[in-house]
Design a protein around this motif. Structure first.
Motif, mmCIF file in Angstrom:
data_model
loop_
_atom_site.group_PDB
_atom_site.id
_atom_site.type_symbol
_atom_site.label_atom_id
_atom_site.label_comp_id
_atom_site.label_asym_id
_atom_site.label_seq_id
_atom_site.Cartn_x
_atom_site.Cartn_y
_atom_site.Cartn_z
ATOM 1 N N PHE A 220 10.820 -1.755 9.421
ATOM 2 C CA PHE A 220 9.582 -1.875 8.282
ATOM 3 C C PHE A 220 8.263 -0.593 8.823
ATOM 4 N N HIS A 221 8.448 -0.428 9.820
ATOM 5 C CA HIS A 221 7.546 0.941 10.358
ATOM 6 C C HIS A 221 7.948 1.997 9.542
ATOM 7 N N LYS A 222 9.244 2.247 9.285
ATOM 8 C CA LYS A 222 9.945 3.603 8.946
ATOM 9 C C LYS A 222 9.533 3.554 7.285
ATOM 10 N N HIS A 223 9.574 2.375 6.566
ATOM 11 C CA HIS A 223 9.239 2.424 5.301
ATOM 12 C C HIS A 223 7.745 2.504 4.949
ATOM 13 N N ASN A 224 7.019 1.628 6.011
ATOM 14 C CA ASN A 224 5.387 1.749 6.051
ATOM 15 C C ASN A 224 4.872 3.150 6.233
ATOM 16 N N GLN A 225 5.587 3.965 7.199
ATOM 17 C CA GLN A 225 5.168 5.315 7.539
ATOM 18 C C GLN A 225 5.483 6.119 6.159
ATOM 19 N N LYS A 226 6.597 5.901 5.612
ATOM 20 C CA LYS A 226 6.848 6.964 4.556
ATOM 21 C C LYS A 226 5.940 6.561 3.334
ATOM 22 N N PHE A 227 5.544 5.441 3.184
ATOM 23 C CA PHE A 227 4.573 4.948 2.197
ATOM 24 C C PHE A 227 3.200 5.501 2.514
ATOM 25 N N TYR A 228 2.728 5.432 3.721
ATOM 26 C CA TYR A 228 1.679 6.061 4.113
ATOM 27 C C TYR A 228 1.554 7.684 3.991
ATOM 28 N N GLU A 229 2.797 8.413 4.136
ATOM 29 C CA GLU A 229 2.753 9.622 3.837
ATOM 30 C C GLU A 229 2.711 10.134 2.403
ATOM 31 N N LEU A 230 3.440 9.437 1.687
ATOM 32 C CA LEU A 230 3.393 9.452 0.303
ATOM 33 C C LEU A 230 1.924 9.373 -0.258
ATOM 34 N N ASN A 231 1.025 8.179 0.146
ATOM 35 C CA ASN A 231 -0.032 8.099 -0.329
ATOM 36 C C ASN A 231 -1.106 9.241 0.234
ATOM 37 N N ILE A 232 -0.734 9.971 1.313
ATOM 38 C CA ILE A 232 -1.686 10.859 1.927
ATOM 39 C C ILE A 232 -1.353 12.237 1.001
ATOM 40 N N ASP A 233 -0.078 12.322 0.504
ATOM 41 C CA ASP A 233 0.176 13.349 -0.507
ATOM 42 C C ASP A 233 -0.465 13.184 -1.830
ATOM 43 N N LEU A 234 -0.827 12.023 -1.968
ATOM 44 C CA LEU A 234 -1.728 11.613 -3.505
ATOM 45 C C LEU A 234 -3.067 11.954 -3.053
ATOM 46 N N SER A 235 -3.603 11.728 -2.067
ATOM 47 C CA SER A 235 -5.056 11.777 -1.416
ATOM 48 C C SER A 235 -5.174 13.758 -1.473
ATOM 49 N N ARG A 236 -4.228 14.278 -1.061
ATOM 50 C CA ARG A 236 -4.361 15.726 -0.886
ATOM 51 C C ARG A 236 -4.428 16.231 -2.235
ATOM 52 N N PHE A 238 -6.046 14.842 -4.724
ATOM 53 C CA PHE A 238 -7.559 14.574 -5.153
ATOM 54 C C PHE A 238 -8.278 15.467 -4.367
ATOM 55 N N VAL A 239 -8.087 15.547 -3.024
ATOM 56 C CA VAL A 239 -9.047 16.573 -2.167
ATOM 57 C C VAL A 239 -9.009 17.943 -2.661
ATOM 58 N N LYS A 240 -7.829 18.288 -3.319
ATOM 59 C CA LYS A 240 -7.776 19.704 -3.702
ATOM 60 C C LYS A 240 -8.570 19.921 -4.921
ATOM 61 N N PHE A 241 -8.449 18.881 -5.914
ATOM 62 C CA PHE A 241 -9.024 19.077 -7.325
ATOM 63 C C PHE A 241 -10.289 18.692 -7.534
ATOM 64 N N ASN A 242 -10.620 17.355 -6.954
ATOM 65 C CA ASN A 242 -11.844 16.815 -7.243
ATOM 66 C C ASN A 242 -13.096 17.494 -6.930
ATOM 67 N N PRO A 243 -13.057 18.243 -5.380
ATOM 68 C CA PRO A 243 -14.058 18.773 -5.001
ATOM 69 C C PRO A 243 -14.626 20.034 -6.079
ATOM 70 N N VAL A 244 -13.414 20.597 -6.780
ATOM 71 C CA VAL A 244 -13.906 21.709 -7.740
ATOM 72 C C VAL A 244 -14.578 20.962 -8.659
ATOM 73 N N ILE A 245 -14.315 19.672 -9.102
ATOM 74 C CA ILE A 245 -15.134 19.160 -10.385
ATOM 75 C C ILE A 245 -16.444 18.769 -10.165
ATOM 76 N N GLN A 246 -16.526 18.505 -8.746
ATOM 77 C CA GLN A 246 -17.858 17.892 -8.184
ATOM 78 C C GLN A 246 -18.816 19.412 -8.193
ATOM 79 N N ILE A 247 -18.222 20.547 -7.924
ATOM 80 C CA ILE A 247 -18.929 21.738 -7.807
ATOM 81 C C ILE A 247 -19.359 22.141 -9.291
ATOM 82 N N ILE A 248 -18.538 21.903 -10.029
ATOM 83 C CA ILE A 248 -18.639 22.379 -11.581
ATOM 84 C C ILE A 248 -19.770 21.637 -11.965
ATOM 85 N N THR A 249 -19.833 20.116 -11.744
ATOM 86 C CA THR A 249 -21.020 19.410 -12.134
ATOM 87 C C THR A 249 -22.521 19.724 -11.742
ATOM 88 N N LYS A 250 -22.399 20.057 -10.379
ATOM 89 C CA LYS A 250 -23.696 20.578 -9.724
ATOM 90 C C LYS A 250 -24.248 21.678 -10.320
#
Length: 585
Positions: A220-236, A238-250
């Motif tokens: 279970f840990h193996k699948h949970n870890q993979k699930f975690y890593e993929l969600n981290i990839d999703l976060s990356r 957002f982290v890459k693009f969302n700050p640009v949008i925030q800067i543009i709005t300011k």
């Protein structure tokens, strides 16, 4: 090729979505009026000293607040109600689609993945139907209307947010491309993790019996870890693009305030040095704030639509599956169709004619008349249970034919065939329900409580059931948790007997019973009349009284005959008999 027709679902509730759209548009337009009131308060009341106008402007704010409340509530309620209805219908239709598929589909997919499709993927549809769709429409209307009012104030300054919107749109498209594949991977890994957890919990007693907890936790840990890593990839992403949008709005607010302030002080060099009023500048800045929300929403909406798009793709994979086992739409004639409508009209004459199935069965032929008993024996993997599955049309024969009352079972309606055959399966399955509910499974309206008790008596289960606090109304756990193997077998036998079908099949159904109870049940089965019985067993005692016994070996009939005849042959049946009884005759 069948697909999930989302447009059809939305069309069904189009009227309610139109009302929600009108409510949303009205509320949005009220929001656009508020900066104009602020402009007049500054220019007319504070600068021009027209104090008598203040009460009207304040009443305007009050009216906007009340109207906004009404329209917002109407929009939210209509969208939530419509979205919930659509999700509910999608889910039940998906479940019906899954139920319609043949057994071979379930051979190639795990239950955890199907649970994710029914729950998680339909939830993404709900997101679109309940609020994300109307939010996208609100983003468009708010953007267009805000630009309209900004252009009225100063069209040159309005170019600043337009440029910002274009950049944000490009970022949203880039995000969508990267998120699409990631969401598919996240959903797939989530399915694997759900299936691992479900499988472990279903077999928790086996896990503990073999001290397998550590292995299962690691899996279970193996699948949970993979699930975690993929969600981290999703976060990356957002982290890459969302700050640009925030800067543009300011930057939008800062640049507009800077240039607008210069125009208020010195005038606009592109418009004959015409100045803006302080009220117009404040209103313009408020409209800039109104533009920031749609720009920030673009990233979030892109995320949601990408997730929903991936879910629709996965659901379409199920919708594109076709059941391999189907009923024939055309019968030989109307009279025959009418005669075969009820399973009780079937007599129970069964014949297998040169039946082959993949590499499991090869040229199997036998015939059994209504009311007779057929015994089937053979080593594990010889094809005994496959005969049952073919008779019930869980699968179709590769070659040959199976007939009931002289008619190919492929020409019978599936409900008619399957309701005519009661089965006590080798793999016992009891639902988390009352004992009575399990016995009346699929026939709750036609089987009475008296019949339930009679079948429990026949299956020699009434004694232990009556000792329970609520007797047959006792709720048993999932898969019969809390009952012994023999008790579960007796309840499944009672379930089959209560149905009183023309054909009764028992697949190694007394293996968990003691010798005395097995003997009693065999006597009950022997006395059942007007019912064709097929008994699949490893014990000689279960089949010795059958009218005919067939012995399978590597998918073929090696021996066929009555008990005494097979003993005389001195073959596989005699070897089994000697191993079970030795010299005792």
């Amino acid at each position: 090729m069948e697909k999930l027709n989302l447009a059809g679902y939305f069309k069904k509730y189009l009227f309610f979505y139109l009302l929600a759209f009108l409510a949303m548009a009205s509320g949005t337009m009220l929001d656009q009026i508020a900066p104009l009131i602020v402009q007049h308060i500054i220019d007319d009341v504070l600068v021009a000293k027209k104090i008598e106008l203040l009460k009207y402007f304040l009443l305007g704010f009050l009216a906007i607040g009340i109207g906004r409340c009404i329209f917002q509530y109407s929009k939210e309620f209509l969208c939530d109600w419509s979205g919930s209805k659509i999700a509910s219908e999608v889910r039940i239709n998906l479940f019906q689609k899954i139920q319609s598929l043949s057994a071979n589909f379930f051979d190639g997919i795990n239950s955890g993945e199907l649970m994710s499709r029914v729950k998680d993927d339909v939830d993404r549809i709900w997101d679109i139907a309940a609020f994300m769709g109307i939010l996208m429409a609100e983003v468009i209307i708010r953007t267009v209307s805000t630009l309209f009012f900004m252009i009225r104030i100063n069209w040159q300054l309005a170019l600043i947010p337009v440029i910002g919107m274009i950049i944000s749109g490009i970022i949203a498209v880039l995000m969508e491309k990267q998120l699409d594949d990631l969401y598919g991977q996240v959903a797939q890994e989530g399915s694997e993790m759900n299936n691992t957890a479900a499988e472990n919990l279903a077999g928790i007693r086996t896990v503990k019996a073999f001290s397998r907890e550590g292995f299962e936790i690691a899996k279970f840990h193996k699948h949970n870890q993979k699930f975690y890593e993929l969600n981290i990839d999703l976060s990356r992403v957002f982290v890459k693009f969302n700050p640009v949008i925030q800067i543009i709005t300011k930057l939008l607010t800062m640049i507009a305030l800077l240039l607008g302030g210069l125009i208020v002080i010195k005038g606009n060099p592109l418009d004959g040095w015409k100045k803006m009023s302080v009220g117009q500048l404040i209103a313009f800045i408020q409209y800039i704030g109104g533009m920031i929300w749609p720009m920030e929403m673009l990233g979030w909406l892109t995320n949601g639509f990408s997730s929903a798009k991936a879910s629709v793709k996965r659901l379409n994979k199920i919708y594109q599956e076709c059941p391999q086992i189907t009923s024939k739409e055309d019968f030989l004639d109307d009279e025959l169709s009418t005669a075969l409508y009820s399973p009780l009209d079937i007599n129970g004459d069964i014949s297998f004619e040169h039946v082959s199935y993949k590499n499991i069965l090869k040229d199997v032929s036998f015939e059994i008349k209504s009311g007779q008993t057929l015994g089937i024996m053979g080593a594990t993997g010889s094809g005994k249970t496959t005969i049952l599955n073919l008779l019930k049309r869980m699968y179709d024969v590769s070659e040959g034919s199976i007939k009931i009352d002289g008619m190919d079972i492929r020409d019978l309606p599936l409900p008619t065939l399957r309701k005519a055959v009661s089965c006590v399966m080798q793999d016992i399955f009891l639902f988390s329900d009352t004992i009575e509910g399990n016995i009346r499974l699929g026939m709750r309206e036609s089987i009475t409580t008296a019949q339930v008790r009679a079948s429990l008596t026949q299956a020699h289960a009434i004694d232990f059931v009556d000792k329970m606090e609520k007797k047959e109304e006792t709720v048993i756990g999932e898969r019969g948790v809390g009952l012994s193997g023999g008790q579960k077998q007796r309840i499944t036998i009672a379930r089959a007997l209560a149905r009183k079908t023309p054909v009764l099949v028992l697949d190694d159904s007394t293996s968990a019973l003691d010798t005395e109870t097995e003997k009693d049940i065999q006597e009950v089965l022997k006395n059942l009349t007007g019912m064709t019985k097929i008994i699949i067993a490893h014990r000689i005692s279960a089949v010795r009284n059958a009218d005919m016994i067939i012995v399978l070996d590597k998918g073929q009939i090696a021996e066929k005959g009555k008990h005494e005849e097979l003993l005389t042959l001195g073959g596989l049946y005699k070897e089994t008999y000697d191993s079970q009884y030795g010299e005792v005759k």
